[in-house]
Design a protein around this motif. Structure first.
Motif, PDB file in Angstrom:
ATOM      1  N   LYS A  43      34.744  37.770  34.065  1.00  0.00           N
ATOM      2  CA  LYS A  43      34.478  38.922  34.944  1.00  0.00           C
ATOM      3  C   LYS A  43      34.906  38.622  36.382  1.00  0.00           C
ATOM      4  O   LYS A  43      35.402  39.495  37.091  1.00  0.00           O
ATOM      5  CB  LYS A  43      32.999  39.293  34.876  1.00  0.00           C
ATOM      6  CG  LYS A  43      32.631  39.888  33.518  1.00  0.00           C
ATOM      7  CD  LYS A  43      31.356  40.672  33.554  1.00  0.00           C
ATOM      8  CE  LYS A  43      30.142  39.817  33.331  1.00  0.00           C
ATOM      9  NZ  LYS A  43      28.921  40.623  33.218  1.00  0.00           N
ATOM     10  N   GLN A  44      34.708  37.365  36.790  1.00  0.00           N
ATOM     11  CA  GLN A  44      35.140  37.012  38.148  1.00  0.00           C
ATOM     12  C   GLN A  44      36.666  37.003  38.254  1.00  0.00           C
ATOM     13  O   GLN A  44      37.220  37.282  39.313  1.00  0.00           O
ATOM     14  CB  GLN A  44      34.523  35.673  38.566  1.00  0.00           C
ATOM     15  CG  GLN A  44      33.023  35.823  38.778  1.00  0.00           C
ATOM     16  CD  GLN A  44      32.321  34.538  39.152  1.00  0.00           C
ATOM     17  OE1 GLN A  44      32.893  33.466  39.107  1.00  0.00           O
ATOM     18  NE2 GLN A  44      31.043  34.655  39.514  1.00  0.00           N
TER      19      GLN A  44
ATOM     20  N   SER B  10      31.104  42.021  37.683  1.00  0.00           N
ATOM     21  CA  SER B  10      30.878  40.577  37.665  1.00  0.00           C
ATOM     22  C   SER B  10      29.478  40.212  38.144  1.00  0.00           C
ATOM     23  O   SER B  10      29.046  39.072  38.017  1.00  0.00           O
ATOM     24  CB  SER B  10      31.936  39.849  38.496  1.00  0.00           C
ATOM     25  OG  SER B  10      31.693  39.995  39.868  1.00  0.00           O
TER      26      SER B  10
ATOM     27  N   ARG C 168      37.788  40.487  38.667  1.00  0.00           N
ATOM     28  CA  ARG C 168      37.443  40.992  39.990  1.00  0.00           C
ATOM     29  C   ARG C 168      38.606  40.823  40.969  1.00  0.00           C
ATOM     30  O   ARG C 168      38.673  41.505  41.992  1.00  0.00           O
ATOM     31  CB  ARG C 168      36.244  40.167  40.463  1.00  0.00           C
ATOM     32  CG  ARG C 168      35.423  40.823  41.488  1.00  0.00           C
ATOM     33  CD  ARG C 168      34.244  39.910  41.762  1.00  0.00           C
ATOM     34  NE  ARG C 168      33.673  40.277  43.023  1.00  0.00           N
ATOM     35  CZ  ARG C 168      32.987  39.469  43.788  1.00  0.00           C
ATOM     36  NH1 ARG C 168      32.764  38.232  43.402  1.00  0.00           N
ATOM     37  NH2 ARG C 168      32.507  39.886  44.920  1.00  0.00           N
TER      38      ARG C 168
ATOM     39  N   ILE D 211      41.926  41.383  42.698  1.00  0.00           N
ATOM     40  CA  ILE D 211      42.649  42.651  42.786  1.00  0.00           C
ATOM     41  C   ILE D 211      43.909  42.663  41.930  1.00  0.00           C
ATOM     42  O   ILE D 211      44.210  43.651  41.278  1.00  0.00           O
ATOM     43  CB  ILE D 211      43.027  42.941  44.268  1.00  0.00           C
ATOM     44  CG1 ILE D 211      41.770  43.002  45.141  1.00  0.00           C
ATOM     45  CG2 ILE D 211      43.846  44.223  44.393  1.00  0.00           C
ATOM     46  CD1 ILE D 211      40.819  44.123  44.818  1.00  0.00           C
ATOM     47  N   GLU D 212      44.635  41.553  41.909  1.00  0.00           N
ATOM     48  CA  GLU D 212      45.909  41.545  41.199  1.00  0.00           C
ATOM     49  C   GLU D 212      45.769  41.189  39.724  1.00  0.00           C
ATOM     50  O   GLU D 212      46.760  41.114  39.013  1.00  0.00           O
ATOM     51  CB  GLU D 212      46.888  40.570  41.875  1.00  0.00           C
ATOM     52  CG  GLU D 212      47.083  40.794  43.360  1.00  0.00           C
ATOM     53  CD  GLU D 212      47.839  42.079  43.675  1.00  0.00           C
ATOM     54  OE1 GLU D 212      48.298  42.742  42.735  1.00  0.00           O
ATOM     55  OE2 GLU D 212      47.958  42.410  44.875  1.00  0.00           O
ATOM     56  N   VAL D 213      44.560  40.913  39.273  1.00  0.00           N
ATOM     57  CA  VAL D 213      44.362  40.607  37.857  1.00  0.00           C
ATOM     58  C   VAL D 213      44.105  41.903  37.105  1.00  0.00           C
ATOM     59  O   VAL D 213      43.246  42.701  37.470  1.00  0.00           O
ATOM     60  CB  VAL D 213      43.199  39.613  37.657  1.00  0.00           C
ATOM     61  CG1 VAL D 213      42.809  39.519  36.183  1.00  0.00           C
ATOM     62  CG2 VAL D 213      43.583  38.247  38.185  1.00  0.00           C
ATOM     63  N   ILE D 214      44.880  42.094  36.048  1.00  0.00           N
ATOM     64  CA  ILE D 214      44.772  43.322  35.262  1.00  0.00           C
ATOM     65  C   ILE D 214      43.696  43.169  34.203  1.00  0.00           C
ATOM     66  O   ILE D 214      42.881  44.046  33.980  1.00  0.00           O
ATOM     67  CB  ILE D 214      46.124  43.636  34.597  1.00  0.00           C
ATOM     68  CG1 ILE D 214      47.184  43.862  35.683  1.00  0.00           C
ATOM     69  CG2 ILE D 214      46.015  44.846  33.684  1.00  0.00           C
ATOM     70  CD1 ILE D 214      48.585  43.615  35.207  1.00  0.00           C
TER      71      ILE D 214
ATOM     72  N   SER E 183      46.185  47.685  38.866  1.00  0.00           N
ATOM     73  CA  SER E 183      45.405  46.541  38.400  1.00  0.00           C
ATOM     74  C   SER E 183      43.973  46.560  38.929  1.00  0.00           C
ATOM     75  O   SER E 183      43.228  45.623  38.714  1.00  0.00           O
ATOM     76  CB  SER E 183      46.083  45.243  38.836  1.00  0.00           C
ATOM     77  OG  SER E 183      46.103  45.165  40.247  1.00  0.00           O
ATOM     78  N   TYR E 184      43.593  47.617  39.614  1.00  0.00           N
ATOM     79  CA  TYR E 184      42.314  47.604  40.338  1.00  0.00           C
ATOM     80  C   TYR E 184      41.550  48.874  40.032  1.00  0.00           C
ATOM     81  O   TYR E 184      42.062  49.977  40.228  1.00  0.00           O
ATOM     82  CB  TYR E 184      42.630  47.483  41.832  1.00  0.00           C
ATOM     83  CG  TYR E 184      41.478  47.631  42.796  1.00  0.00           C
ATOM     84  CD1 TYR E 184      40.319  46.873  42.663  1.00  0.00           C
ATOM     85  CD2 TYR E 184      41.581  48.505  43.870  1.00  0.00           C
ATOM     86  CE1 TYR E 184      39.293  47.008  43.572  1.00  0.00           C
ATOM     87  CE2 TYR E 184      40.562  48.631  44.798  1.00  0.00           C
ATOM     88  CZ  TYR E 184      39.417  47.883  44.645  1.00  0.00           C
ATOM     89  OH  TYR E 184      38.402  48.007  45.552  1.00  0.00           O
TER      90      TYR E 184
END
Lengths: 183, 599
Positions: free
Chosen positions: A64-65, B328, A68, A70-73, B204-205
């Protein structure tokens, strides 16, 4: 229970994103056992394969982190049993011993390895397989003398079909992943 | 060239049907124009070599964009934080490369932990010098990476508008946070065809996850059937501008409402259902009864360890319903039986459709009874002490009595906990304090930022003698801008909170907590700021009145008891139910002494 977890972290192509991903692990003092980065089946989306040993609860929290960022899909993780894994190992030995000893050829044959490159000075042998297989070849070749040895670390692909291939609509994934994370 | 789409996929300019008017300007001008396009009117900063082109461009926009020169970059970022937290808008600060950038880090970290929307712009050496250890070159992107929601290095002018657009979008959307944009000097001096498009989404956000309907139904059912519900609310209510929605929800279910430190002022302190503050120095009733409620309803809060104390003894009997925007945070510290992920401004009204109207009078009475115990044992003595020396709490009480409804900005330590315990709030966004990071030195610059954001509201900084000396140079900003910020220094000549822990948990070994202080009045005089020192109780009320009535900045130093402690306290490692109401209650055989406290 501490187990091997294989994370697949999908991200946009941006400088520094690898640091953000690895920092999620190093922050909780986890050593990354293996790491590889490549462009995924989706053009412009990068897959970071990260292997760590931790508890399931930790893996869940870290995923989950990771999401979190921004650039992780999308970030998902699986235990070894749910993955098919391979790694590549390269071994450099002196060619002299190669010519002199048929033993070497027997070892290569027995381990289903192959000769990648050869000249009068040295020979490079390649072995693809699991960690214990490449280790076994290393142990056998050590009798002859291994000049240099390198292992790629495992790359893994998931077994279950539940996780469909990356959709062309990335936002769908993030929405899906975050909302259902706890239900 | 593809840089624009690399920064933000929402910025695909070629797809724009009506091509916006472009103009060819310098990167520096583009920075200023981008800020103006985002509605920024005030920025806090400090110039230096690598950001000089941008400062030069700033001169041409002085009428539209006011720059407030702080005295140290840490002041700039804390001021931007104060601005953001008082206004709800994005705070902006600007600094040069190297030391200018590193000096921002503490404030960025503070903003990260307290979810404060910031855009920090730093200058960087020329792109061709990157990685050469050039003068004032430091890799601020890597340094700031763990404490920013997003950061980005701009190395060519053409990237500037898209990078700044994305920075603002990321900073303020979803769970807000700080963003840093590092801009090389060549990008500032090169020219570009400028066109600004506000960023509205990123593939992606997902800042506002849609609430799961099944979770909403489960939450409603749990809340409807609860006999002893307890609502814990945090800053999420304030950040989501959901105070109205929250109050409607709370009044419908009739449950007691307890606040985290950062949730304070989200609802008026005198609301009949408000039962006080949670946590280590919070109120007795909400802490103790956390372990007796049957349904714990957490709204926009993250179960910080200062709230929960020992998790093994935390609300084990309760079903937990967690309303939270950041996935999270769910199940991070406390297991949620039902998690409703989403913006509370959206989820609470949806939940309302399924909620029964309720009241819990007997349950509320239990809170009132425990509050009477706390009043008798602590609050009475705190607010009307029979000691010779002045208490911190009575200073806050005196401020309440003036009914000026100020924005209270605190530093970190004893005075902070006392202010949080006793300050009375009518309006939202009336308390600005460093909650997660606990940054001493936060108060003065954050108060400056709050005053710039809300010039019509009184702003009172409450600070200790230790914390004020960490950023005391920012008095220069009060002087230069004739900014009517009121600063109350509660001077006990100690790093009080650390001293308290030494007394309670370290055998009264007072290591490095006694302070020989300067004459704060003379320092204020040096800056031309009106000031006064209070030593007698009789003088206190009138001195506070004089301070508030004074048209300009004011420093009021109140000499308070040296050996005063903040009670109640939950001993580290203990359960929330085991709150100590006074020194005699303390069991000094604690397992856990390693935590950092501040003065």
């Amino acid at each position: 229970m501490v187990e091997n977890y294989n994370f697949a972290v999908f991200s946009n192509d941006q400088a520094g994103i690898l640091n953000r991903i690895t920092a999620v692990f190093s922050r909780v003092n986890l050593n990354i056992e293996a790491l590889s980065v490549c462009e995924s089946e989706q053009s412009g989306v990068f897959r970071h394969s990260v292997q760590v040993r931790c508890e399931h609860a930790t893996a869940l929290r870290l995923s989950k982190q990771l999401e979190r960022q921004i650039e992780v899909i999308k970030a998902e993780f699986q235990v070894d049993d749910d993955m098919i894994q391979q790694e590549v190992a390269l071994y450099k030995i002196a060619s002299k011993s190669m010519l002199e000893q048929t033993l070497t050829e027997q070892i290569i044959h027995r381990h289903h390895a192959r000769i990648l490159s050869m000249n009068s000075e040295y020979t490079v042998i390649e072995k693809t397989g699991k960690r214990d297989e490449s280790q076994a070849l290393f142990d056998d070749l050590s009798v002859i003398g291994v000049l240099e040895f390198v292992r790629s670390g495992p790359v893994s692909i998931s077994k279950p079909m539940a996780n469909d291939a990356m959709s062309s609509d990335m936002s769908f994934f993030k929405q899906h992943a975050t909302c259902d994370a706890d239900h | 060239m593809n840089t624009v789409s690399m920064i933000s996929d929402a910025m695909n300019l070629s797809e724009t049907k009506v091509l916006p008017v472009t103009e060819t300007i310098s990167g520096s001008q583009a920075i200023i124009k981008s800020l103006l396009a985002e509605g920024v009117s005030q920025i806090f900063g400090y110039p230096g070599g690598a950001i000089m082109p941008t400062y030069d461009a700033l001169m041409d926009f002085e009428n539209q964009l006011e720059h407030i020169l702080v005295r140290h970059e840490q002041g700039a970022v804390h001021a931007a934080q104060g601005y953001a937290r008082a206004s709800g808008d994005v705070g902006v600060c600007i600094a040069t490369s190297g030391p200018g950038a590193t000096n921002l880090i503490t404030g960025i970290a503070d903003a990260y932990l307290d979810s404060t929307p910031l855009v920090c712009i730093t200058g960087q050496v020329f792109a061709h010098l990157l990685g050469t250890d050039a003068f004032q070159e430091i890799d601020i992107l890597d340094i700031s990476m763990p404490v920013t929601k997003w950061n980005y290095k701009v190395t060519q002018a053409s990237e500037i508008p898209a990078a700044i657009a994305k920075a603002f979008y990321v900073a303020k959307s979803g769970r807000p946070g700080p963003v840093l944009i590092d801009i090389t000097k060549n990008a500032q001096v090169e020219s570009l065809d400028f066109v600004y498009q506000v960023c509205r989404n990123l593939s992606s956000y997902q800042p506002y996850p849609r609430p799961n309907q099944m979770a909403l139904a489960q939450a409603a059912s749990l809340i409807n059937s609860a006999k002893k519900p307890l609502v814990l609310f945090g800053q999420g209510v304030i950040l989501g501008s959901a105070d109205t929605e929250f109050l409607k929800f709370a009044e419908r279910i009739g449950a007691p409402l307890a606040s985290t430190v950062l949730g304070l002022s989200a609802i008026p302190t005198d609301h009949p259902q408000y039962v006080g503050m949670l946590g280590m120095h919070g109120n007795y009733a909400p802490n103790k009864l956390t372990n007796e409620c049957d349904v714990l309803i957490a709204v926009g809060m993250r179960f910080d360890d200062r709230v929960t104390s020992n998790l093994e003894f935390y609300a084990k009997q309760a079903q937990v319903v967690h309303f939270e925007i950041d996935p999270s945070e769910v199940n991070k510290n406390v297991h949620a039986d039902v998690a409703v992920i989403g913006d509370v401004k959206q989820t609470l009204p949806e939940l309302m459709k399924q909620l029964d109207s309720n009241e819990h009078l007997a349950w509320m009475t239990e809170f009132n009874e425990l509050h009477q115990v706390e009043t008798k044992k602590i609050i009475q003595q705190d607010l009307s002490p029979n000691t010779k020396e002045i208490n911190m709490a009575e200073v806050i009480g005196g401020l309440n009595d003036l009914h000026e409804n100020p924005i209270v900005v605190t530093d970190v330590g004893q005075h902070q906990m006392v202010a949080c315990r006793y300050a009375e709030f009518e309006k939202t966004r009336s308390l600005i304090t460093s909650g997660g990071l606990g940054t001493m030195g936060f108060c003065l610059p954050a108060a400056i930022g709050a005053k710039f954001a809300c010039p019509d509201r009184p702003v009172v900084g409450i600070v200790g003698d230790g914390g004020v000396q960490m950023t005391i140079q920012e008095l220069g900003v009060l002087m230069q801008h004739k900014l009517p910020v009121k600063v109350i220094i509660l001077n006990n000549q100690f790093l009080g909170m650390v001293r308290q822990w030494q007394e309670l948990y370290f055998d009264k070994r007072y290591a490095a907590t006694k302070m020989n202080n300067p004459n704060f009045g003379m320092i204020a005089d040096g800056y031309g700021i009106a000031n006064h020192q209070v030593t007698d109780r009789e003088e206190l009320a009138s001195a506070l009145k004089v301070m508030m009535d004074h048209p300009g900045a004011y420093v009021l130093e109140v000499m308070v008891a040296q050996q005063d402690n903040v009670f109640p306290i939950i001993t580290p490692g203990a359960s929330v139910a085991d709150m100590n109401l006074g020194p005699l209650d303390i069991n000094t055989n604690t397992e856990e002494h390693e935590e950092r406290v501040d003065g």
